[in-house]
Design a protein around this motif. Structure first.
Motif, PDB file in Angstrom:
ATOM      1  N   LYS A   1      42.449  -7.102  49.450  1.00 40.07           N
ATOM      2  CA  LYS A   1      42.398  -7.123  47.941  1.00 40.07           C
ATOM      3  C   LYS A   1      41.214  -6.145  47.293  1.00 40.07           C
ATOM      4  N   PHE A   2      40.248  -5.976  48.252  1.00 39.31           N
ATOM      5  CA  PHE A   2      39.044  -5.018  47.923  1.00 39.31           C
ATOM      6  C   PHE A   2      39.726  -3.622  47.859  1.00 39.31           C
ATOM      7  N   GLY A   3      40.578  -3.094  48.925  1.00 44.17           N
ATOM      8  CA  GLY A   3      41.034  -2.068  49.085  1.00 44.17           C
ATOM      9  C   GLY A   3      42.083  -1.616  47.981  1.00 44.17           C
ATOM     10  N   VAL A   4      42.779  -2.589  47.516  1.00 42.10           N
ATOM     11  CA  VAL A   4      43.795  -2.098  46.615  1.00 42.10           C
ATOM     12  C   VAL A   4      43.083  -2.210  45.184  1.00 42.10           C
ATOM     13  N   GLY A   5      41.977  -2.767  45.004  1.00 45.91           N
ATOM     14  CA  GLY A   5      40.898  -2.696  43.772  1.00 45.91           C
ATOM     15  C   GLY A   5      40.335  -1.285  43.617  1.00 45.91           C
ATOM     16  N   ILE A   6      39.897  -0.961  44.731  1.00 48.64           N
ATOM     17  CA  ILE A   6      39.173   0.329  44.910  1.00 48.64           C
ATOM     18  C   ILE A   6      40.162   1.566  44.849  1.00 48.64           C
ATOM     19  N   VAL A   7      41.452   1.430  45.051  1.00 47.62           N
ATOM     20  CA  VAL A   7      42.491   2.543  45.140  1.00 47.62           C
ATOM     21  C   VAL A   7      42.789   2.534  43.640  1.00 47.62           C
ATOM     22  N   LEU A   8      42.993   1.243  42.904  1.00 49.00           N
ATOM     23  CA  LEU A   8      43.426   1.381  41.429  1.00 49.00           C
ATOM     24  C   LEU A   8      42.318   2.121  40.831  1.00 49.00           C
ATOM     25  N   MET A   9      41.120   1.704  40.991  1.00 47.30           N
ATOM     26  CA  MET A   9      39.850   2.239  40.122  1.00 47.30           C
ATOM     27  C   MET A   9      40.076   3.813  40.233  1.00 47.30           C
ATOM     28  N   GLY A  10      39.982   4.303  41.446  1.00 52.02           N
ATOM     29  CA  GLY A  10      40.188   5.826  41.651  1.00 52.02           C
ATOM     30  C   GLY A  10      41.372   6.273  40.961  1.00 52.02           C
ATOM     31  N   SER A  11      42.647   5.411  40.898  1.00 54.54           N
ATOM     32  CA  SER A  11      43.838   6.193  40.240  1.00 54.54           C
ATOM     33  C   SER A  11      43.592   6.128  38.758  1.00 54.54           C
ATOM     34  N   ALA A  12      42.587   5.256  38.123  1.00 48.23           N
ATOM     35  CA  ALA A  12      42.459   5.353  36.976  1.00 48.23           C
ATOM     36  C   ALA A  12      41.541   6.657  36.402  1.00 48.23           C
ATOM     37  N   PHE A  13      40.741   7.078  37.280  1.00 43.57           N
ATOM     38  CA  PHE A  13      40.046   8.418  36.939  1.00 43.57           C
ATOM     39  C   PHE A  13      41.028   9.680  37.124  1.00 43.57           C
ATOM     40  N   VAL A  14      41.908   9.393  37.915  1.00 42.75           N
ATOM     41  CA  VAL A  14      43.092  10.676  38.113  1.00 42.75           C
ATOM     42  C   VAL A  14      43.722  10.860  36.894  1.00 42.75           C
ATOM     43  N   LEU A  15      44.016   9.693  36.117  1.00 38.01           N
ATOM     44  CA  LEU A  15      44.776   9.530  35.098  1.00 38.01           C
ATOM     45  C   LEU A  15      44.121  10.399  33.805  1.00 38.01           C
ATOM     46  N   PHE A  16      42.870  10.788  33.876  1.00 41.65           N
ATOM     47  CA  PHE A  16      42.198  11.703  33.092  1.00 41.65           C
ATOM     48  C   PHE A  16      42.703  13.152  33.196  1.00 41.65           C
ATOM     49  N   LEU A  17      43.106  13.479  34.316  1.00 43.01           N
ATOM     50  CA  LEU A  17      43.635  14.855  34.679  1.00 43.01           C
ATOM     51  C   LEU A  17      44.649  15.351  33.582  1.00 43.01           C
ATOM     52  N   PRO A  18      45.683  14.694  33.610  1.00 43.08           N
ATOM     53  CA  PRO A  18      46.977  15.174  32.558  1.00 43.08           C
ATOM     54  C   PRO A  18      46.391  15.690  31.017  1.00 43.08           C
ATOM     55  N   MET A  19      45.225  15.116  30.812  1.00 42.08           N
ATOM     56  CA  MET A  19      44.647  15.151  29.426  1.00 42.08           C
ATOM     57  C   MET A  19      43.634  16.225  29.275  1.00 42.08           C
ATOM     58  N   ALA A  20      43.396  16.906  30.433  1.00 44.67           N
ATOM     59  CA  ALA A  20      42.211  17.952  30.454  1.00 44.67           C
ATOM     60  C   ALA A  20      42.548  19.061  29.419  1.00 44.67           C
ATOM     61  N   ALA A  21      43.780  19.597  29.509  1.00 45.77           N
ATOM     62  CA  ALA A  21      43.976  20.465  28.548  1.00 45.77           C
ATOM     63  C   ALA A  21      44.171  20.394  27.134  1.00 45.77           C
ATOM     64  N   ILE A  22      44.304  19.114  26.905  1.00 45.93           N
ATOM     65  CA  ILE A  22      44.476  18.528  25.390  1.00 45.93           C
ATOM     66  C   ILE A  22      43.306  18.401  24.812  1.00 45.93           C
ATOM     67  N   THR A  23      43.252  18.961  23.419  1.00 45.09           N
ATOM     68  CA  THR A  23      42.181  19.112  22.640  1.00 45.09           C
ATOM     69  C   THR A  23      41.725  17.677  22.184  1.00 45.09           C
ATOM     70  N   SER A  24      42.685  17.178  21.621  1.00 46.14           N
ATOM     71  CA  SER A  24      42.410  15.619  21.079  1.00 46.14           C
ATOM     72  C   SER A  24      43.250  14.659  21.917  1.00 46.14           C
ATOM     73  N   VAL A  25      42.541  13.669  22.674  1.00 42.02           N
ATOM     74  CA  VAL A  25      43.287  12.920  23.332  1.00 42.02           C
ATOM     75  C   VAL A  25      43.987  11.618  22.696  1.00 42.02           C
ATOM     76  N   PRO A  26      44.964  11.246  22.757  1.00 43.39           N
ATOM     77  CA  PRO A  26      45.536   9.937  22.139  1.00 43.39           C
ATOM     78  C   PRO A  26      44.803   8.724  22.555  1.00 43.39           C
ATOM     79  N   VAL A  27      44.396   8.180  21.831  1.00 47.68           N
ATOM     80  CA  VAL A  27      43.414   6.852  22.015  1.00 47.68           C
ATOM     81  C   VAL A  27      44.341   5.679  22.847  1.00 47.68           C
ATOM     82  N   LEU A  28      45.608   5.936  23.026  1.00 46.50           N
ATOM     83  CA  LEU A  28      46.610   5.009  23.871  1.00 46.50           C
ATOM     84  C   LEU A  28      46.109   5.450  25.214  1.00 46.50           C
ATOM     85  N   TRP A  29      46.080   6.750  25.427  1.00 42.32           N
ATOM     86  CA  TRP A  29      45.585   7.280  26.837  1.00 42.32           C
ATOM     87  C   TRP A  29      44.390   6.534  27.525  1.00 42.32           C
ATOM     88  N   ILE A  30      43.412   6.589  26.756  1.00 41.88           N
ATOM     89  CA  ILE A  30      42.072   5.980  27.216  1.00 41.88           C
ATOM     90  C   ILE A  30      42.619   4.167  27.670  1.00 41.88           C
TER      91      ILE A  30
END
Length: 516
Positions: A393-422
């Motif tokens: 359970k710890f391992g899955v939770g940590i992987v999911l937390m890291g994946s949440a940060f990876v989800l910031f990457l597709p928005m890196a080139a977007i000037t105004s990020v949609p609130v639904l993305w956060i």
């Protein structure tokens, strides 16, 4: 994040989630009335539970309302310019202070546990801690500038630490150890926690947006005052056991404790006056204190002759779980540091022509907890003995937390990020929280040696303190221009830690010697 220093009675998690193994639905409705309950002699109930649970539910709801309401606007209060009602502190320094403050709450919870166990007892400790919290919010609201910030944060941090160390003890005192309503009672209690965490940032954020920061802090103080008044009017319904001091400190030791406290205070004053401790390095210092404290406690436990072979093995097994917990919260707690700055500078918060307050983003997590925690509770209950082992359970939770940060990457080139993305990012982070956080503190109590139950609880809180303070230290590396590197590296490293945890899950589980 609450320390239950009296025993392993399914204590609360640091980030205030509903315990994943507890049910929030049918168990409450079908529980007994409590009419023959010696802890509830009046027979009056709260959804089939002792009436005093309603009191503690309300107190914790208002305390979380005030805590997260204040924290929702704290970072922007520090780095907003004076013309915007803020203090004009450098952004990196401000985020570091937020991380250090959050970490110090968990360190102070250890102090709160000692005060509760040896000086005041849990009930008086909780009451006095709540008063300190209210006074801290009043200081933030009424005292201008940096002095008000320092006094306010110190009072809230010490008070929150004391409340964390006693609240679960009071809830657990309402039930016999084998009472079948116990888990459901904690579920009701944690619903209060998350309701407060949901509405706090919404109310104070709107007040700050419309009328300024000091009114926002004032509403946090009013929320805590409401909880206190209600508690004072109904505290007589608590069991007699919570008014006793479990392990009274002999009066002969009072001078030693007082002298130690005086030396610590003087040392802090000297370090601050000489500049060795300053706002810029505060988060790093809190992180270092957490690491040193953890090393000392692990060494004490592993060298103690009071531990048998099974207990020593369990302490060793807790080491990777300690590291995993710190890694998880180093990212998760950035909702109050980097993600706050991100919401201010990178997020399109416009909704039908109206701009959403910055702090409202912090209500996504408690909202998802309220919605999803009963689903996870039902899932774990249905799986029964087929539940994943705790290290998995710890391992899955940590992987999911890291994946949440990876989800910031597709928005890196977007000037105004949609609130639904956060909102999506926080959903993934919350899913990770529900895999790791509800079981963490409970696991610490299960692994604790018989001779040192409080020490293991202290270790868990130090892990959360380390992660929370790191969320402030890591913020110094963030900038809008370096988003890909920042979120990508932290996300990848955290996923890697989670994968390692999954790979060593079986050996760690064997080291836990029968504890799941």
């Amino acid at each position: 994040m609450t320390v239950n220093s009296t025993g392993p009675q399914n204590p609360p998690r640091p980030q205030d989630a509903v315990p994943a193994g507890a049910t929030a639905g049918g168990t409450v409705a079908t529980a007994g009335t409590g009419a023959q309950d010696p802890h509830n002699p009046t027979g009056k109930t709260f959804f089939g539970h002792p009436r005093a649970l309603a009191n503690l539910f309300s107190v914790e709801m208002w305390e979380r309302f005030s805590f997260y309401g204040m924290q929702g606007i704290l970072a922007i209060y520090m780095y907003f310019a004076a013309t915007q009602g803020g203090l004009g502190i450098d952004e990196t320094t401000a985020l570091g202070i937020v991380g250090a403050y959050g970490g110090s709450v968990y360190i102070f919870s250890i102090l709160g546990a000692l005060v509760s166990d040896r000086l005041l007892g849990p009930e008086k400790t909780l009451f006095s801690s709540a008063v300190m919290i209210m006074l801290g919010h009043i200081a933030l609201s009424l005292l201008p500038g940096v002095p008000g910030l320092v006094i306010g944060l110190m009072l809230v941090a010490v008070g929150s630490g004391g409340l964390k160390s006693t609240a679960a003890t009071l809830v657990g005192s309402l039930y016999e150890v084998n009472d079948p309503r116990r888990d459901a009672g904690f579920s009701l209690y944690y619903m209060g926690v998350n309701i407060g965490g949901l509405f706090g940032p919404l109310v104070t954020g709107l007040a700050q947006d419309l009328w300024g920061f000091h009114l926002g802090f004032g509403l946090a103080a009013i929320g805590m005052a409401i909880g206190l008044v209600q508690y004072v009017l109904t505290r007589k319904g608590l069991p007699e056991s919570v008014h006793r001091v479990p392990d009274p400190l002999p009066r002969s030791q009072y001078p030693v404790w007082a002298g130690t406290a005086l030396v610590v205070v003087v040392a802090i004053i000297v370090l601050v006056a000489t500049g060795l401790v300053n706002p810029g390095n505060l988060a790093t210092i809190v992180s270092a204190l957490a690491v040193v404290g953890a090393v000392v406690i692990f060494a004490l436990l592993l060298r103690s002759r009071k531990l048998d072979a099974d207990e020593r093995s369990r302490v060793v097994a807790f080491i990777p779980l300690f590291i995993g917990t710190a890694a998880f919260f180093a990212l998760f707690q950035q909702q109050f540091t980097v993600i706050t700055l991100y919401s201010d500078t990178r997020l399109n918060r416009s909704v039908l022509g109206w701009e959403m307050p910055i702090s409202w983003v912090q209500s996504f997590n408690p909202f998802f907890i309220i919605v999803l925690a009963p689903v996870f509770a039902a899932l774990w209950t249905k799986l029964g003995s087929r539940n994943p082992i705790t290290p998995t359970k710890f391992g899955v939770g940590i992987v999911l937390m890291g994946s949440a940060f990876v989800l910031f990457l597709p928005m890196a080139a977007i000037t105004s990020v949609p609130v639904l993305w956060i909102a999506l990012i926080m959903l993934v982070a919350t899913l990770g929280e529900l895999w790791i956080s509800p079981v963490g503190l409970s696991l610490a109590t299960k692994l604790a040696p018989r001779s040192y139950p409080v020490m293991m609880m202290a270790l868990y809180n130090l892990a959360v303190a380390l992660g929370t303070s790191l969320s402030g230290s890591l913020a110094s590396f963030y900038s809008a221009d370096a988003e890909v590197g920042y979120f990508g590296v932290l996300g990848a490293v955290t996923i890697g830690i989670g994968v390692i945890m999954l790979l060593i899950a079986r050996p760690v589980s064997r080291g836990m010697r029968g504890v799941r």
